[in-house]
Write a protein that holds these residues in place. Sequence first.
Motif, PDB file in Angstrom:
ATOM      1  N   PHE A  14       0.846  -1.191   0.000  1.00 17.75           N
ATOM      2  CA  PHE A  14       0.000   0.000   0.000  1.00 17.75           C
ATOM      3  C   PHE A  14       0.883   1.243   0.000  1.00 17.75           C
ATOM      4  O   PHE A  14       1.968   1.252   0.603  1.00 17.75           O
ATOM      5  N   THR A  15       0.384   2.300  -0.651  1.00 16.41           N
ATOM      6  CA  THR A  15       1.086   3.581  -0.661  1.00 16.41           C
ATOM      7  C   THR A  15       0.097   4.702  -0.375  1.00 16.41           C
ATOM      8  O   THR A  15      -0.934   4.798  -1.051  1.00 16.41           O
ATOM      9  N   ILE A  16       0.425   5.536   0.594  1.00 17.34           N
ATOM     10  CA  ILE A  16      -0.408   6.695   0.914  1.00 17.34           C
ATOM     11  C   ILE A  16       0.257   7.930   0.308  1.00 17.34           C
ATOM     12  O   ILE A  16       1.485   8.049   0.307  1.00 17.34           O
ATOM     13  N   SER A  17      -0.571   8.845  -0.199  1.00 18.48           N
ATOM     14  CA  SER A  17       0.005  10.010  -0.874  1.00 18.48           C
ATOM     15  C   SER A  17      -0.897  11.225  -0.724  1.00 18.48           C
ATOM     16  O   SER A  17      -2.108  11.105  -0.519  1.00 18.48           O
ATOM     17  N   GLU A  57      -2.411  14.340  -2.699  1.00 13.81           N
ATOM     18  CA  GLU A  57      -2.728  14.742  -4.070  1.00 13.81           C
ATOM     19  C   GLU A  57      -3.170  16.196  -4.032  1.00 13.81           C
ATOM     20  O   GLU A  57      -4.348  16.509  -3.844  1.00 13.81           O
ATOM     21  N   TYR A  58      -2.207  17.098  -4.232  1.00 13.01           N
ATOM     22  CA  TYR A  58      -2.502  18.522  -4.067  1.00 13.01           C
ATOM     23  C   TYR A  58      -3.546  19.010  -5.066  1.00 13.01           C
ATOM     24  O   TYR A  58      -4.411  19.808  -4.724  1.00 13.01           O
ATOM     25  N   ALA A  59      -3.470  18.537  -6.291  1.00 14.33           N
ATOM     26  CA  ALA A  59      -4.394  19.023  -7.317  1.00 14.33           C
ATOM     27  C   ALA A  59      -5.843  18.685  -6.979  1.00 14.33           C
ATOM     28  O   ALA A  59      -6.767  19.438  -7.297  1.00 14.33           O
ATOM     29  N   LYS A  60      -6.035  17.534  -6.349  1.00  7.48           N
ATOM     30  CA  LYS A  60      -7.395  17.092  -5.989  1.00  7.48           C
ATOM     31  C   LYS A  60      -7.742  17.437  -4.548  1.00  7.48           C
ATOM     32  O   LYS A  60      -8.890  17.282  -4.137  1.00  7.48           O
ATOM     33  N   ASN A  61      -6.732  17.853  -3.790  1.00  8.44           N
ATOM     34  CA  ASN A  61      -6.920  18.112  -2.366  1.00  8.44           C
ATOM     35  C   ASN A  61      -7.435  16.870  -1.640  1.00  8.44           C
ATOM     36  O   ASN A  61      -8.381  16.916  -0.851  1.00  8.44           O
ATOM     37  N   THR A  62      -6.784  15.761  -1.955  1.00  6.39           N
ATOM     38  CA  THR A  62      -7.158  14.495  -1.329  1.00  6.39           C
ATOM     39  C   THR A  62      -5.930  13.777  -0.781  1.00  6.39           C
ATOM     40  O   THR A  62      -4.791  14.087  -1.155  1.00  6.39           O
ATOM     41  N   VAL A  63      -6.189  12.823   0.082  1.00  6.43           N
ATOM     42  CA  VAL A  63      -5.187  11.861   0.514  1.00  6.43           C
ATOM     43  C   VAL A  63      -5.625  10.513  -0.032  1.00  6.43           C
ATOM     44  O   VAL A  63      -6.733  10.051   0.280  1.00  6.43           O
ATOM     45  N   ASP A  64      -4.782   9.922  -0.848  1.00  2.10           N
ATOM     46  CA  ASP A  64      -5.137   8.678  -1.511  1.00  2.10           C
ATOM     47  C   ASP A  64      -4.390   7.492  -0.916  1.00  2.10           C
ATOM     48  O   ASP A  64      -3.265   7.633  -0.416  1.00  2.10           O
ATOM     49  N   LEU A  65      -5.019   6.336  -1.016  1.00  2.79           N
ATOM     50  CA  LEU A  65      -4.397   5.091  -0.584  1.00  2.79           C
ATOM     51  C   LEU A  65      -4.427   4.128  -1.764  1.00  2.79           C
ATOM     52  O   LEU A  65      -5.503   3.649  -2.149  1.00  2.79           O
ATOM     53  N   GLN A  66      -3.271   3.909  -2.360  1.00  4.70           N
ATOM     54  CA  GLN A  66      -3.146   2.951  -3.461  1.00  4.70           C
ATOM     55  C   GLN A  66      -2.856   1.582  -2.864  1.00  4.70           C
ATOM     56  O   GLN A  66      -1.866   1.411  -2.141  1.00  4.70           O
ATOM     57  N   MET A  67      -3.721   0.632  -3.162  1.00  2.00           N
ATOM     58  CA  MET A  67      -3.603  -0.706  -2.583  1.00  2.00           C
ATOM     59  C   MET A  67      -3.314  -1.706  -3.691  1.00  2.00           C
ATOM     60  O   MET A  67      -4.145  -1.896  -4.589  1.00  2.00           O
ATOM     61  N   ASN A  68      -2.131  -2.296  -3.661  1.00  2.00           N
ATOM     62  CA  ASN A  68      -1.724  -3.286  -4.652  1.00  2.00           C
ATOM     63  C   ASN A  68      -1.567  -4.663  -3.999  1.00  2.00           C
ATOM     64  O   ASN A  68      -1.492  -4.778  -2.769  1.00  2.00           O
ATOM     65  N   SER A  69      -1.523  -5.678  -4.831  1.00  2.00           N
ATOM     66  CA  SER A  69      -1.340  -7.067  -4.353  1.00  2.00           C
ATOM     67  C   SER A  69      -2.315  -7.385  -3.227  1.00  2.00           C
ATOM     68  O   SER A  69      -1.940  -7.922  -2.183  1.00  2.00           O
ATOM     69  N   LEU A  70      -3.567  -7.037  -3.446  1.00  2.00           N
ATOM     70  CA  LEU A  70      -4.578  -7.226  -2.401  1.00  2.00           C
ATOM     71  C   LEU A  70      -4.790  -8.693  -2.084  1.00  2.00           C
ATOM     72  O   LEU A  70      -4.714  -9.568  -2.976  1.00  2.00           O
ATOM     73  N   GLU A  71      -5.062  -8.948  -0.821  1.00  2.00           N
ATOM     74  CA  GLU A  71      -5.277 -10.299  -0.312  1.00  2.00           C
ATOM     75  C   GLU A  71      -6.652 -10.372   0.339  1.00  2.00           C
ATOM     76  O   GLU A  71      -7.187  -9.335   0.768  1.00  2.00           O
ATOM     77  N   PRO A  72      -7.232 -11.561   0.424  1.00  2.00           N
ATOM     78  CA  PRO A  72      -8.542 -11.677   1.097  1.00  2.00           C
ATOM     79  C   PRO A  72      -8.523 -11.101   2.510  1.00  2.00           C
ATOM     80  O   PRO A  72      -9.537 -10.580   2.965  1.00  2.00           O
ATOM     81  N   GLU A  73      -7.382 -11.160   3.167  1.00  5.09           N
ATOM     82  CA  GLU A  73      -7.264 -10.621   4.525  1.00  5.09           C
ATOM     83  C   GLU A  73      -7.369  -9.102   4.562  1.00  5.09           C
ATOM     84  O   GLU A  73      -7.503  -8.516   5.632  1.00  5.09           O
ATOM     85  N   ASP A  74      -7.317  -8.448   3.422  1.00  2.98           N
ATOM     86  CA  ASP A  74      -7.470  -6.991   3.366  1.00  2.98           C
ATOM     87  C   ASP A  74      -8.939  -6.576   3.334  1.00  2.98           C
ATOM     88  O   ASP A  74      -9.244  -5.379   3.378  1.00  2.98           O
ATOM     89  N   THR A  75      -9.838  -7.524   3.249  1.00  5.20           N
ATOM     90  CA  THR A  75     -11.272  -7.226   3.224  1.00  5.20           C
ATOM     91  C   THR A  75     -11.696  -6.554   4.516  1.00  5.20           C
ATOM     92  O   THR A  75     -11.467  -7.080   5.613  1.00  5.20           O
ATOM     93  N   ALA A  76     -12.307  -5.354   4.394  1.00  3.80           N
ATOM     94  CA  ALA A  76     -12.701  -4.578   5.576  1.00  3.80           C
ATOM     95  C   ALA A  76     -13.389  -3.298   5.133  1.00  3.80           C
ATOM     96  O   ALA A  76     -13.372  -2.946   3.945  1.00  3.80           O
ATOM     97  N   LEU A  77     -13.955  -2.603   6.112  1.00  4.08           N
ATOM     98  CA  LEU A  77     -14.348  -1.210   5.915  1.00  4.08           C
ATOM     99  C   LEU A  77     -13.101  -0.357   6.140  1.00  4.08           C
ATOM    100  O   LEU A  77     -12.397  -0.546   7.137  1.00  4.08           O
ATOM    101  N   TYR A  78     -12.848   0.560   5.228  1.00  2.00           N
ATOM    102  CA  TYR A  78     -11.663   1.423   5.316  1.00  2.00           C
ATOM    103  C   TYR A  78     -12.108   2.846   5.629  1.00  2.00           C
ATOM    104  O   TYR A  78     -12.926   3.411   4.901  1.00  2.00           O
ATOM    105  N   TYR A  79     -11.550   3.412   6.690  1.00  2.00           N
ATOM    106  CA  TYR A  79     -11.919   4.745   7.137  1.00  2.00           C
ATOM    107  C   TYR A  79     -10.721   5.684   7.020  1.00  2.00           C
ATOM    108  O   TYR A  79      -9.601   5.301   7.378  1.00  2.00           O
ATOM    109  N   CYS A  80     -10.972   6.913   6.566  1.00  2.00           N
ATOM    110  CA  CYS A  80      -9.937   7.920   6.723  1.00  2.00           C
ATOM    111  C   CYS A  80     -10.292   8.791   7.919  1.00  2.00           C
ATOM    112  O   CYS A  80     -11.463   8.904   8.294  1.00  2.00           O
ATOM    113  N   ALA A  81      -9.275   9.366   8.510  1.00  2.00           N
ATOM    114  CA  ALA A  81      -9.464  10.148   9.723  1.00  2.00           C
ATOM    115  C   ALA A  81      -8.362  11.190   9.825  1.00  2.00           C
ATOM    116  O   ALA A  81      -7.309  11.057   9.194  1.00  2.00           O
ATOM    117  N   THR A  82      -8.600  12.232  10.619  1.00  2.00           N
ATOM    118  CA  THR A  82      -7.609  13.290  10.778  1.00  2.00           C
ATOM    119  C   THR A  82      -7.224  13.457  12.236  1.00  2.00           C
ATOM    120  O   THR A  82      -8.040  13.264  13.146  1.00  2.00           O
TER     121      THR A  82
END
Length: 123
Positions: free
Chosen positions: A68-71, A73-98
């Motif tokens: 996973f890579t967090i970044s 994104e100034y142009a979009k004013n977002t914080v993104d989470l790129q998730m690669n090589s996903l596994e069944p164990e990654d199944t969940a609700l994903y929350y962002c928080a500050t």
Amino acid sequence: QVQLVESGGGLVQAGGSLRLSCAASGRTFSGYRVGWFRQAPGKERQFVAAINWIGGSTAYGDSVKGRFTISREYAKNTVDLQMNSLEPEDTALYYCATSTRYSSNSGYEYDYWGQGPQVTVSS
């Protein structure tokens, strides 16, 4: 008050990729650390990754390092989470928080939370 709006998520096969985005409605993330957490049914909430909007310092949970890579994104004013090589164990609700605590990876030190998109990884 910070209102967080997440997008992305969905269903993917094991080995696939997904990208999540987190936006702060009506403002920027300046002055905040933005984290991603996840919670699977019957399990405790787990730290995934976090980034300081100013400075860009990052941290990752052990189970996602190298996948996973967090970044910022100034142009979009977002914080993104790129998730690669996903596994069944990654199944969940994903929350962002500050958080205003620039080194925190504990959910207890995060003040505002999004609704949490579902990520489902099939085997």
